[in-house]
Design an enzyme around this catalytic site. Structure first.
Site, short mmCIF file in Angstrom:
data_model
loop_
_atom_site.label_atom_id
_atom_site.label_comp_id
_atom_site.label_asym_id
_atom_site.label_seq_id
_atom_site.Cartn_x
_atom_site.Cartn_y
_atom_site.Cartn_z
N ASP A 1 -45.44 -36.99 29.23
CA ASP A 1 -46.21 -35.77 28.95
C ASP A 1 -47.63 -36.12 29.34
OD1 ASP A 1 -47.85 -33.81 27.84
OD2 ASP A 1 -46.31 -33.29 26.39
N HIS A 2 -48.08 -35.62 30.50
CA HIS A 2 -49.34 -36.14 31.02
C HIS A 2 -50.54 -35.79 30.15
CE1 HIS A 2 -49.22 -32.18 32.96
NE2 HIS A 2 -50.54 -32.24 32.92
N HIS B 1 -46.57 -29.91 25.58
CA HIS B 1 -47.99 -30.30 25.57
C HIS B 1 -48.72 -29.90 24.28
CE1 HIS B 1 -47.13 -31.16 29.66
NE2 HIS B 1 -47.19 -29.91 30.09
#
Ligand code: NAD
Length: 476
Positions: free
Chosen positions: A172-173, A235
């Protein structure tokens, strides 16, 4: 921190994500002197090409996606030297033996699955059956990790057949962003904030991820997904977890992920009146329905939610989340809004509440809004000023070097550090919470409200906070 020599295989190495994020990120690590000279990056995809063609494709991608000041021709040539390419059919037999030839003994082996989720299982299976991956190899998987609990479980199972959970890195950047980690440093490295970090002192928390872009070329995927699945389930919930979790015993894999999981499990069910869904109307660009080529689409391109967490720390504190496309500005922020001082000793209007805002983009940084006296002889007039903690001002040149989320996370994979990656049970718990919310509006046949492009979303989203005597922070 230097990393060990590695062989990184990127499945989908010719795809959009690899060209836009993964390969430029790896180049930056090399340009920073952080890449061991023995590292090798192997592109593996369906297209028929040789090493030279792959290097040319990556060279073009670096030209397109790196900022000009990051392009150093000598370094780029050095980076391209590390690359090779193997044509692999993820669902067939072609190319696997050749791929095996490329993997050296004595290095860290990482396999990045930058392909659609339907290929995760087949690739995992072949990596093992062809003897390419072993018990020490690491695999990196991209979002979307399922579209509901059932599909996420099936994906987890298809990976778990071949790899241990300690080998699986679900990216999950958002968690790789500098400010997100700084949030941990601020919360748990200072005495100042933690005593106030609860429903007694915090009035509410807002998390906003606003985009100016529309659905672009991803229309077909997006229309099956929507903002809830595409942004909130992963996110925004991850950000909420980091804000709301109890202090972990250590900043390391299992402690942090255990605490995040507890937050997800403590999320209260969401009632219909806690949700506002929107869809952008026709404007400067074609509206959502035209963009996804589905005139009867009921998918949301905007969502705002009022959430509650059922535990001692957060009982009674609302968490307001919103995210959407074609909004006024590209801005992501977490804002912790503190309660008003209990009694004002000054004449005139009281000061406003303190706010700690954590900006993820643009200009990563933090800001604390405090009340002070307005300068001058005009008496005791209160004003709000920001105590700005912009990295650019405080850290000077160091701040210019903030690594992109992808490069940091890939290096964490090589180091074997899973702290900033989602564990399988976390992802499943997030879907277990998301599913009934989505089923709720599907059962009601709920239609999202149209909103103007370039706005802050539908009017009802403003009302969601107005009803509670609060207001959203400006999107800027
Ligand atoms: P893409 O369509 O641009 O690239 C897909 C890649 O997979 C290509 O290299 C293609 O050759 C390869 N491929 C497809 N089928 C194959 C097969 N049978 N065998 C071997 N290789 C095969 O897709 P993308 O945009 O790069 O996205 C990849 C994954 O990352 C997707 O799951 C996507 O949802 C996810 N993702 C993408 C982005 C982004 O910005 N593009 C962001 C987040 C997540």
């Amino acid at each position: 921190i230097p990393v060990e020599p590695f062989d990184l295989v990127i499945f989908g190495g010719t795809g959009d994500l690899a060209r836009r994020k993964i390969l430029p990120g790896l180049y930056r690590r090399l340009a920073d002197g952080q890449m061991p000279p023995e590292a090798r990056v192997i592109g593996a995809a369906r297209s028929d090409m040789d090493d030279a063609a792959f290097r040319a494709l990556v060279g073009e991608a670096l030209e397109e996606f790196l900022p000009d000041n990051a392009k150093d021709p000598e370094r780029i040539a050095e980076f391209l030297e590390l690359l090779s390419y193997v044509r692999v059919d993820a669902t067939g037999e072609d190319g696997w033996a050749a791929l095996k030839e490329h993997i050296r003994e004595g290095t860290v082996h990482a396999f990045y699955f930058s392909v659609g989720p339907s290929l995760f299982g087949p690739i995992a299976e072949r990596l093992k059956s062809q003897g390419i991956a072993d018990d020490k190899s690491r695999i990196v998987v991209e979002k979307p990790f399922g579209k509901d609990l059932q599909t996420a479980r099936a994906l987890n199972e298809s990976l778990a057949c071949h790899f241990d959970e300690t080998q699986i890195y679900r990216i999950d950047h958002y968690l790789g962003k500098e400010t997100v980690q700084n949030l941990m440093a601020v919360r748990f490295g200072n005495m100042l904030f933690e005593p106030l970090w609860n429903s007694r002192y915090v009035d509410h928390i807002q998390i906003t991820v606003a985009e100016t872009v529309g659905v672009g070329g991803r229309g077909e995927y997006y229309d099956r997904s929507g903002a809830m699945r595409d942004m909130v389930q992963n996110h925004l919930l991850q950000l909420l977890c980091l804000i709301a979790m109890e202090p972990p015993g250590r900043f390391e894999d299992e402690s942090v992920r255990d605490e995040k999981l507890k937050v997800i499990r403590a999320l209260k069910p969401v009632a219909p009146e806690d949700i506002v869904r929107g869809q952008y109307a026709d404007g400067d660009e074609p509206g959502y329905k035209s963009a996804v080529n589905n005139p009867s689409s009921k998918t949301e391109s905007f969502i705002a939610l009022r959430l509650g967490i059922a535990n001692w720390r957060w009982s009674g504190t609302p968490f307001y989340l919103r995210t959407g496309k074609r909004l006024k500005a590209r801005a992501s922020e977490i804002a912790v809004v503190f309660k008003d001082a209990p009694h004002s000793i000054f004449d005139g209007p009281p000061g406003q509440s303190n706010v700690l805002s954590i900006r993820l983009q643009p200009n990563e940084g933090m800001e604390m809004v405090v009340t002070i006296k307005e300068p001058g002889p005009g008496g005791m007039r209160l004003i709000q000023v920001p105590l700005d903690m912009s990295f650019a001002d405080a850290l000077g040149e160091q701040a210019e070097d903030i690594p992109d989320a992808y490069e940091r996370l890939i290096m964490d994979v090589i180091r074997g550090n899973q702290t900033l990656f989602m564990r399988g049970d976390e992802v499943e718990a997030a879907w277990a919470w998301t599913d009934p919310v989505i089923e709720g509006w599907e059962d009601r046949g709920a239609t999202p409200s149209p909103y103007e492009q370039g706005s802050t979303g539908p009017e009802e989203a403003l009302m969601l906070l107005h009803q509670d005597g609060r207001r959203w922070r400006e999107i800027k």
